[in-house]
Design an enzyme around this catalytic site. Structure first.
Site, PDB file in Angstrom:
ATOM      1  CE  LYS A 107      62.778  -3.375  44.489  1.00  0.00           C
ATOM      2  NZ  LYS A 107      64.044  -4.053  44.479  1.00  0.00           N
ATOM      3  CB  THR A 158      73.549  11.159  45.429  1.00  0.00           C
ATOM      4  OG1 THR A 158      73.185   9.762  45.399  1.00  0.00           O
ATOM      5  CG2 THR A 158      74.557  11.386  46.517  1.00  0.00           C
ATOM      6  NE  ARG A 202      63.056   7.802  46.131  1.00  0.00           N
ATOM      7  CZ  ARG A 202      64.028   7.787  47.050  1.00  0.00           C
ATOM      8  NH1 ARG A 202      64.880   8.778  47.128  1.00  0.00           N
ATOM      9  NH2 ARG A 202      64.141   6.775  47.875  1.00  0.00           N
ATOM     10  CD  GLU A 208      73.322  -0.443  51.312  1.00  0.00           C
ATOM     11  OE1 GLU A 208      73.835  -0.068  52.365  1.00  0.00           O
ATOM     12  OE2 GLU A 208      73.034  -1.639  51.090  1.00  0.00           O
ATOM     13  CG  PHE A 209      76.412  -3.533  46.517  1.00  0.00           C
ATOM     14  CD1 PHE A 209      76.578  -2.903  45.290  1.00  0.00           C
ATOM     15  CD2 PHE A 209      77.524  -3.729  47.319  1.00  0.00           C
ATOM     16  CE1 PHE A 209      77.838  -2.478  44.877  1.00  0.00           C
ATOM     17  CE2 PHE A 209      78.784  -3.313  46.909  1.00  0.00           C
ATOM     18  CZ  PHE A 209      78.936  -2.682  45.687  1.00  0.00           C
ATOM     19  CB  CYS A 244      69.098   3.074  42.590  1.00  0.00           C
ATOM     20  SG  CYS A 244      69.190   3.379  44.363  1.00  0.00           S
ATOM     21  CG  LEU A 250      68.097 -12.486  31.992  1.00  0.00           C
ATOM     22  CD1 LEU A 250      68.513 -13.877  31.485  1.00  0.00           C
ATOM     23  CD2 LEU A 250      68.265 -11.471  30.860  1.00  0.00           C
ATOM     24  CG  HIS A 251      62.265 -11.456  35.732  1.00  0.00           C
ATOM     25  ND1 HIS A 251      61.824 -12.755  35.614  1.00  0.00           N
ATOM     26  CD2 HIS A 251      63.215 -11.464  36.690  1.00  0.00           C
ATOM     27  CE1 HIS A 251      62.477 -13.509  36.476  1.00  0.00           C
ATOM     28  NE2 HIS A 251      63.324 -12.754  37.136  1.00  0.00           N
ATOM     29  CB  ALA A 252      60.221  -9.054  29.311  1.00  0.00           C
TER      30      ALA A 252
HETATM   31  N1  LIG Z   1      67.263   3.369  48.834  1.00  0.00           N
HETATM   32  C1  LIG Z   1      67.966   2.336  48.392  1.00  0.00           C
HETATM   33  O1  LIG Z   1      67.486   1.209  48.299  1.00  0.00           O
HETATM   34  C2  LIG Z   1      69.422   2.521  47.985  1.00  0.00           C
HETATM   35  C3  LIG Z   1      70.190   1.412  47.544  1.00  0.00           C
HETATM   36  C4  LIG Z   1      71.520   1.628  47.181  1.00  0.00           C
HETATM   37  C5  LIG Z   1      72.072   2.908  47.249  1.00  0.00           C
HETATM   38  N2  LIG Z   1      71.285   3.958  47.679  1.00  0.00           N
HETATM   39  C6  LIG Z   1      71.886   5.295  47.736  1.00  0.00           C
HETATM   40  O2  LIG Z   1      71.781   5.770  49.083  1.00  0.00           O
HETATM   41  C7  LIG Z   1      71.594   7.186  49.081  1.00  0.00           C
HETATM   42  C8  LIG Z   1      70.345   7.542  49.868  1.00  0.00           C
HETATM   43  O3  LIG Z   1      69.202   7.015  49.223  1.00  0.00           O
HETATM   44  P1  LIG Z   1      67.750   7.087  49.889  1.00  0.00           P
HETATM   45  O4  LIG Z   1      66.814   6.468  48.928  1.00  0.00           O
HETATM   46  O5  LIG Z   1      67.807   6.540  51.273  1.00  0.00           O
HETATM   47  O6  LIG Z   1      67.565   8.689  49.985  1.00  0.00           O
HETATM   48  P2  LIG Z   1      66.428   9.525  50.722  1.00  0.00           P
HETATM   49  O7  LIG Z   1      66.414  10.842  50.018  1.00  0.00           O
HETATM   50  O8  LIG Z   1      65.181   8.709  50.825  1.00  0.00           O
HETATM   51  O9  LIG Z   1      66.956   9.718  52.217  1.00  0.00           O
HETATM   52  C9  LIG Z   1      68.020  10.564  52.528  1.00  0.00           C
HETATM   53  C10 LIG Z   1      67.815  11.124  53.940  1.00  0.00           C
HETATM   54  O10 LIG Z   1      68.937  11.925  54.260  1.00  0.00           O
HETATM   55  C11 LIG Z   1      68.488  13.006  55.066  1.00  0.00           C
HETATM   56  N3  LIG Z   1      69.508  14.072  55.063  1.00  0.00           N
HETATM   57  C12 LIG Z   1      69.866  14.878  54.039  1.00  0.00           C
HETATM   58  N4  LIG Z   1      70.868  15.698  54.412  1.00  0.00           N
HETATM   59  C13 LIG Z   1      71.167  15.406  55.699  1.00  0.00           C
HETATM   60  C14 LIG Z   1      72.117  15.901  56.648  1.00  0.00           C
HETATM   61  N5  LIG Z   1      72.995  16.869  56.341  1.00  0.00           N
HETATM   62  N6  LIG Z   1      72.113  15.379  57.890  1.00  0.00           N
HETATM   63  C15 LIG Z   1      71.244  14.398  58.223  1.00  0.00           C
HETATM   64  N7  LIG Z   1      70.332  13.879  57.379  1.00  0.00           N
HETATM   65  C16 LIG Z   1      70.288  14.371  56.117  1.00  0.00           C
HETATM   66  C17 LIG Z   1      67.173  13.388  54.440  1.00  0.00           C
HETATM   67  O11 LIG Z   1      66.357  14.122  55.341  1.00  0.00           O
HETATM   68  C18 LIG Z   1      66.590  12.017  54.087  1.00  0.00           C
HETATM   69  O12 LIG Z   1      65.764  11.541  55.125  1.00  0.00           O
HETATM   70  C19 LIG Z   1      71.545   7.601  47.603  1.00  0.00           C
HETATM   71  O13 LIG Z   1      72.821   8.006  47.194  1.00  0.00           O
HETATM   72  C20 LIG Z   1      71.154   6.318  46.896  1.00  0.00           C
HETATM   73  O14 LIG Z   1      71.582   6.292  45.555  1.00  0.00           O
HETATM   74  C21 LIG Z   1      69.987   3.784  48.062  1.00  0.00           C
END
Ligand SMILES: NC(=O)c1ccc[n+]([C@@H]2O[C@H](COP(=O)([O-])OP(=O)(O)OC[C@H]3O[C@@H](n4cnc5c(N)ncnc54)[C@H](O)[C@@H]3O)[C@@H](O)[C@H]2O)c1
Length: 355
Positions: free
Chosen positions: A306, A68, A313, A133-134, A245, A235-237
């Site tokens: 990190k 997203t 990203r 997701e956390f 995210c 709290l890490h500068a």
């Molecule tokens: N990465 C994290 O640590 C994390 C933590 C908390 C929340 N989130 C949330 O989780 C979501 C995903 O994050 P991410 O970093 O994994 O994203 P990402 O872009 O790395 O991965 C998303 C995957 O979804 C696939 N995809 C897209 N459309 C699809 C479809 N119609 N059918 C099947 N697969 C499809 C893409 O090919 C891609 O591999 C975001 O909303 C993000 O904010 C991620």
């Protein structure tokens, strides 16, 4: 995921990712994940496929975890991947199915997902749940096994019961499950991230003050964070919050606040201060090198946003390195995991030979 005795099928549109997973190669770096997946693939689970219909057709629950990203032009979270997945899932489900938004999505997305599925398949039996997701990158497995809480946003008792069954082993292991209305769950994710981003930004501004008054920010942070009401985490500068995210989620929260005419002035300040900080960090390095770095070579250790990830990203390294390059320096950089991901974003810097 090979968890809890559930039968799990992972679907991705990206055929390259699925091929690598079938070959036992992880498409991202996450400590411990390669071993975990390899062990389970050997035992014949989970299944990996690009065929969404095959993957979801008789599932009890389907988790949507697609990206997203920030929409170009404004900071709105772009839910189009979620909606596209929902439409496909709607057509494919054959039994009562709970559709779970795992992606971080603006308030009201669940309502739209429900509408899309109903339109795609008017006879479908389904519920739509928000389950934010956390997990943190770099600590994802541990966060999954020992979550602080599991939030289930559901307005449908049958769907809630399926989610309780999905998470039952964690619940038995003491993880608190919080059931709320769907919109509340969607907002919990943004409120949580906003609070953490605020904590980071707060200590960064305190760090600036420490430098001016001759105080040690690490000790100020420790002395502040030992108060249990405050806590020592986040709290890490440093060079500002970043990654896949926080930056996009803060912009999305501000857009929602504007849409609903409920200004979030603290978050507005956090975003502005953080943006400014990343640029300022490059200038700080230049000042520390005597103010003139044209022709000098600067080594940068660490490129990902990190440790323990290869995720580039919104990494602050990009802004810092850009400031150094703009001032005429040559940059040599190293990162144990993120070099391949960094190369397209920072093509003009040097990397160790053979990397
Ligand atoms: N990465 C994290 O640590 C994390 C933590 C908390 C929340 N989130 C949330 O989780 C979501 C995903 O994050 P991410 O970093 O994994 O994203 P990402 O872009 O790395 O991965 C998303 C995957 O979804 C696939 N995809 C897209 N459309 C699809 C479809 N119609 N059918 C099947 N697969 C499809 C893409 O090919 C891609 O591999 C975001 O909303 C993000 O904010 C991620």
């Amino acid at each position: 995921m090979p968890i809890f005795g559930h039968d799990v099928c992972c679907v991705d549109k990206d055929a390259g990712k699925i091929e690598r997973l079938l070959d036992g190669v992880m498409p991202i770096y996450e400590p411990g994940l390669d071993d975990l997946v390899a062990r389970n693939v050997e035992a014949g689970r989970p299944r990996f496929t690009t065929d969404l219909a095959e993957g979801v057709k008789d599932a009890d629950a389907v988790f949507i975890g697609v990206g997203t990203p920030s929409r170009k032009g404004d900071g709105h979270a772009d839910p189009s991947y979620v909606y596209a997945a929902a439409a496909e899932i709607g057509k494919a489900i054959t039994v009562y199915t709970v559709i779970v938004t795992k992606s971080t999505v603006p308030v009201g997305t669940g309502d739209e997902v429900e509408r899309i599925i109903r339109e795609a398949n008017p006879d479908a039996q389904f519920g739509v749940v928000s389950n934010p997701e956390f997990r943190r990158k770099g600590a994802a497995i541990d966060d999954f096994k020992r979550p602080d809480r599991i939030v289930i946003g559901s307005d449908d008792e049958r769907a809630t019961e399926v989610m309780r069954q999905v998470y039952r082993p964690l619940y038995l292991d003491q993880a608190p499950i919080m059931v709320t209305e769907r919109r509340t769950a969607e907002l919990i994710k943004y409120a949580g991230n906003a609070f953490l981003a605020t904590k980071i930004t707060f200590i960064n501004e305190i760090a600036d003050l420490c430098e001016q008054v001759g105080a040690n920010v690490q000790e100020v942070a420790r002395g502040t964070g030992l108060d249990n009401h405050i806590g020592s985490k986040f709290l890490h500068a440093g060079p500002g919050y970043s990654g896949s995210c926080f930056p996009k989620d803060m912009l999305a929260l501000l857009e929602t606040s504007q849409d609903y005419k409920a200004p979030q002035r603290i978050v507005e300040a956090v975003v502005a201060v953080n943006d400014q900080r990343k640029r300022a960090m490059g200038h700080k390095v230049i000042a520390a090198m005597g103010g003139e770095i044209r022709g000098k070579t600067v080594a940068v250790l660490g490129l990902a946003f990190k440790q323990n990830t290869d995720d580039m990203r919104d990494s602050p390294a990009i802004a810092v390195i850009q400031a150094l390059l703009d001032a005429g320096a040559k940059v040599r950089a190293y990162d144990p995991e993120a070099m391949e991901q960094a190369k397209p974003l920072l093509p003009t810097i040097e990397y160790p030979k053979g990397s």
